[in-house]
Scaffold this motif. Structure first.
Motif, PDB file in Angstrom:
ATOM      1  N   LEU A  18     -11.822  14.757 -19.484  1.00 15.13           N
ATOM      2  CA  LEU A  18     -12.184  13.378 -19.847  1.00 15.13           C
ATOM      3  C   LEU A  18     -11.648  13.015 -21.228  1.00 15.13           C
ATOM      4  N   VAL A  19     -11.829  13.915 -22.191  1.00 16.69           N
ATOM      5  CA  VAL A  19     -11.336  13.643 -23.552  1.00 16.69           C
ATOM      6  C   VAL A  19      -9.808  13.605 -23.565  1.00 16.69           C
ATOM      7  N   ASP A  20      -9.182  14.556 -22.888  1.00 11.14           N
ATOM      8  CA  ASP A  20      -7.716  14.624 -22.909  1.00 11.14           C
ATOM      9  C   ASP A  20      -7.073  13.504 -22.101  1.00 11.14           C
ATOM     10  N   HIS A  21      -7.812  12.895 -21.177  1.00  8.92           N
ATOM     11  CA  HIS A  21      -7.283  11.756 -20.435  1.00  8.92           C
ATOM     12  C   HIS A  21      -7.092  10.563 -21.358  1.00  8.92           C
ATOM     13  N   VAL A  22      -8.004  10.404 -22.308  1.00 13.68           N
ATOM     14  CA  VAL A  22      -7.914   9.285 -23.251  1.00 13.68           C
ATOM     15  C   VAL A  22      -6.854   9.590 -24.313  1.00 13.68           C
ATOM     16  N   VAL A  23      -6.900  10.766 -24.884  1.00 15.08           N
ATOM     17  CA  VAL A  23      -5.938  11.187 -25.910  1.00 15.08           C
ATOM     18  C   VAL A  23      -5.482  12.600 -25.577  1.00 15.08           C
ATOM     19  N   PRO A  24      -4.325  12.723 -24.941  1.00 16.75           N
ATOM     20  CA  PRO A  24      -3.851  14.067 -24.579  1.00 16.75           C
ATOM     21  C   PRO A  24      -3.777  14.973 -25.807  1.00 16.75           C
ATOM     22  N   GLY A  25      -4.381  16.133 -25.693  1.00 11.57           N
ATOM     23  CA  GLY A  25      -4.368  17.104 -26.784  1.00 11.57           C
ATOM     24  C   GLY A  25      -5.604  17.065 -27.666  1.00 11.57           C
ATOM     25  N   LEU A  68      -3.207   7.238 -11.835  1.00 10.39           N
ATOM     26  CA  LEU A  68      -4.482   7.716 -12.390  1.00 10.39           C
ATOM     27  C   LEU A  68      -4.287   8.274 -13.800  1.00 10.39           C
ATOM     28  N   ASP A  69      -3.223   9.014 -14.010  1.00  8.55           N
ATOM     29  CA  ASP A  69      -3.047   9.681 -15.303  1.00  8.55           C
ATOM     30  C   ASP A  69      -2.618   8.708 -16.402  1.00  8.55           C
ATOM     31  N   GLY A  70      -2.148   7.527 -16.008  1.00  6.78           N
ATOM     32  CA  GLY A  70      -1.718   6.552 -16.995  1.00  6.78           C
ATOM     33  C   GLY A  70      -2.842   5.668 -17.509  1.00  6.78           C
ATOM     34  N   ALA A  71      -4.052   5.877 -17.038  1.00  6.91           N
ATOM     35  CA  ALA A  71      -5.195   5.075 -17.489  1.00  6.91           C
ATOM     36  C   ALA A  71      -6.351   6.021 -17.810  1.00  6.91           C
ATOM     37  N   TYR A  72      -7.397   5.474 -18.368  1.00  8.98           N
ATOM     38  CA  TYR A  72      -8.568   6.316 -18.651  1.00  8.98           C
ATOM     39  C   TYR A  72      -9.885   5.593 -18.360  1.00  8.98           C
ATOM     40  N   VAL A  73      -9.806   4.275 -18.151  1.00 11.39           N
ATOM     41  CA  VAL A  73     -11.007   3.529 -17.742  1.00 11.39           C
ATOM     42  C   VAL A  73     -10.887   3.187 -16.262  1.00 11.39           C
ATOM     43  N   CYS A  74     -11.906   3.520 -15.502  1.00 14.43           N
ATOM     44  CA  CYS A  74     -11.967   3.123 -14.104  1.00 14.43           C
ATOM     45  C   CYS A  74     -13.146   2.176 -13.928  1.00 14.43           C
ATOM     46  N   TYR A  86     -12.779   8.384 -17.071  1.00 10.98           N
ATOM     47  CA  TYR A  86     -12.641   9.407 -16.034  1.00 10.98           C
ATOM     48  C   TYR A  86     -11.571  10.396 -16.459  1.00 10.98           C
ATOM     49  N   GLY A  87     -11.570  11.524 -15.809  1.00 11.42           N
ATOM     50  CA  GLY A  87     -10.527  12.523 -16.002  1.00 11.42           C
ATOM     51  C   GLY A  87     -10.105  13.060 -14.655  1.00 11.42           C
ATOM     52  N   ARG A  88      -8.889  13.622 -14.592  1.00 13.96           N
ATOM     53  CA  ARG A  88      -8.412  14.208 -13.330  1.00 13.96           C
ATOM     54  C   ARG A  88      -8.088  15.680 -13.546  1.00 13.96           C
ATOM     55  N   VAL A  89      -8.538  16.521 -12.647  1.00 14.30           N
ATOM     56  CA  VAL A  89      -8.152  17.932 -12.641  1.00 14.30           C
ATOM     57  C   VAL A  89      -7.690  18.220 -11.220  1.00 14.30           C
ATOM     58  N   ALA A  93       0.837  -1.204   0.000  1.00 16.18           N
ATOM     59  CA  ALA A  93       0.000   0.000   0.000  1.00 16.18           C
ATOM     60  C   ALA A  93       0.869   1.251   0.000  1.00 16.18           C
ATOM     61  N   ALA A  94       0.405   2.301  -0.668  1.00 19.33           N
ATOM     62  CA  ALA A  94       1.149   3.554  -0.734  1.00 19.33           C
ATOM     63  C   ALA A  94       0.165   4.714  -0.775  1.00 19.33           C
ATOM     64  N   TYR A  95       0.586   5.853  -0.289  1.00 18.63           N
ATOM     65  CA  TYR A  95      -0.310   7.009  -0.187  1.00 18.63           C
ATOM     66  C   TYR A  95       0.304   8.257  -0.818  1.00 18.63           C
ATOM     67  N   ASP A  96       1.437   8.067  -1.462  1.00 19.29           N
ATOM     68  CA  ASP A  96       2.152   9.186  -2.062  1.00 19.29           C
ATOM     69  C   ASP A  96       1.319   9.835  -3.171  1.00 19.29           C
ATOM     70  N   ARG A  97       1.210  11.147  -3.067  1.00 18.72           N
ATOM     71  CA  ARG A  97       0.324  11.874  -3.975  1.00 18.72           C
ATOM     72  C   ARG A  97       0.791  11.800  -5.432  1.00 18.72           C
ATOM     73  N   GLU A  98       2.080  11.976  -5.639  1.00 18.67           N
ATOM     74  CA  GLU A  98       2.601  11.920  -7.023  1.00 18.67           C
ATOM     75  C   GLU A  98       2.410  10.539  -7.634  1.00 18.67           C
ATOM     76  N   LEU A  99       2.614   9.514  -6.815  1.00 13.69           N
ATOM     77  CA  LEU A  99       2.430   8.146  -7.308  1.00 13.69           C
ATOM     78  C   LEU A  99       0.966   7.902  -7.672  1.00 13.69           C
ATOM     79  N   VAL A 100       0.067   8.338  -6.809  1.00 11.70           N
ATOM     80  CA  VAL A 100      -1.369   8.174  -7.081  1.00 11.70           C
ATOM     81  C   VAL A 100      -1.739   8.910  -8.368  1.00 11.70           C
ATOM     82  N   HIS A 101      -1.261  10.136  -8.506  1.00 12.29           N
ATOM     83  CA  HIS A 101      -1.572  10.897  -9.727  1.00 12.29           C
ATOM     84  C   HIS A 101      -1.035  10.182 -10.966  1.00 12.29           C
ATOM     85  N   ALA A 102       0.186   9.639 -10.869  1.00 15.96           N
ATOM     86  CA  ALA A 102       0.790   8.970 -12.029  1.00 15.96           C
ATOM     87  C   ALA A 102      -0.025   7.734 -12.420  1.00 15.96           C
TER      88      ALA A 102
END
Lengths: 221, 221
Positions: free
Chosen positions: A135-142, A34-40, A57-60, A23-32
């Motif tokens: 949401l759109v940029d999470h699947v295809v950045p840009g 989350l940002d590496g996927a798009y289906v939850c 999903y998307g993250r802001v 288990a880990a709670y590091d914020r940067e790790l959690v963000h990474a």
């Protein structure tokens, strides 16, 4: 729930009963993760029973967004529920198959994030638009900048749920098999088979104007 | 719940409120979607709130199995609960990113199966062993016969849950983008980016006896 600069505060339900070292709670790790996927996989309770549905999903920042038709069940439930819809949102990457000499020690290398919280419908139009772009940029950045933005009718037909990143944990397994010492001499192949999602060559729609090239953000995937 | 030869009987909770044309109940299709993956997202209710955890699963006929430590939460809950633990087990394949000209019509090509039901702990030793073999072979077909089977101590430390395939639905999206007619002239690239999981070259464990070759069931992946 208070959070430090760099980590989410563990809670009773984000501390696993076993394999605590994963288990880990590091914020940067959690963000990474989350940002590496798009289906939850989004879980909620309906008539006392669990429901788990795959969704984008998307993250802001410290907020996650999911969306759907205003007629879909969880989105209607979140709109009706006061003070919101209790959810569990889980994101999983599979990184490898771990083959030990013993069946018992077979495993998977993975990275997952589990978010517990209460989802609320987004009513602010500006936040809704930001969420849909995310949401759109999470699947295809840009991509959101290279498509027609939602119009008023489409915005009205789309419900967006917000879930704050607050009660969050990551869980990871990395490395090779952990066979018991007495099994080391067994004649079975042992190791890890890497797994990763890959993108194929983009397939243009049949009605695409042929002079429009594949955009750089797709070849970069 | 009654089932026909070839399809699961739809129920109130397996008929979606929207996109009904994407729902399917065909037994062979459901089996194929289940057999093509090995990680599911298992939902259950704990203290009134949803929990969604990724876990491995196996299928034997019309039964799914998941496993875990006898100390893990859902497995303890299923053991304590009478008459079992209400769960929702969801499996999702992502097949493509669907890029429409409008942000609104962006989508994902996917195949998913959602199983509702009540999970029960497996107590019969023969069924438990069959289930654990199925779990290993679901990840790597053929592997259970090429590893040391679980011994009595390992079997005692492992809890197995059974979930009957009874209240089941599949959901699929295939094909290209569905842009609105008035958007067809927009200058954005449109089409589908195929996605699939791929396996890398197997990485032997550092202590593997060098004379043991990579088995054929791995090169076949």
């Amino acid at each position: 729930m208070s959070v430090t600069e760099t980590a989410y505060q563990p809670t009773e339900r984000t501390v696993p009963t076993r394999s605590r070292d994963r288990a880990a709670y590091d914020r940067e790790l959690v963000h990474a993760i989350l940002d590496g996927a798009y289906v939850c996989h989004l879980g909620f309770v309906r008539d006392g029973a669990p429901v788990v549905l795959p969704t984008l999903y998307g993250r802001v920042g410290e907020r996650l967004y999911v969306h759907g038709s205003t007629g879909s069940r969880p989105l209607r439930m979140a709109g009706q529920a006061d003070p919101g819809l209790p959810v569990c949102l889980t994101v999983t990457h599979v990184d490898g198959l771990v083959l030990a000499r013993s069946a018992f020690h077979h495993s998977i290398n993975y990275r997952s994030v589990v978010v517990h919280g209460v989802a609320h419908q987004v009513t602010d139009p500006a936040e809704k638009r930001t969420a849909l772009d995310a949401l759109v940029d999470h699947v295809v950045p840009g991509r959101s900048a290279d498509s027609r933005p939602a119009n008023a009718k489409e915005l009205a037909a789309t419900a967006v749920l917000r879930l704050d990143l607050d009660e969050v944990s990551a869980k990871l397994r990395t490395g090779g098999p952990n066979d018991d010492p007495e099994d080391l001499g067994l004649p079975h192949w042992t190791g890890v088979v890497p797994v990763r999602p890959t993108y194929g060559t983009p397939v243009p729609a049949s009605d695409l104007e042929p002079s429009i090239p594949v955009p750089g953000y797709l070849t970069a995937l």
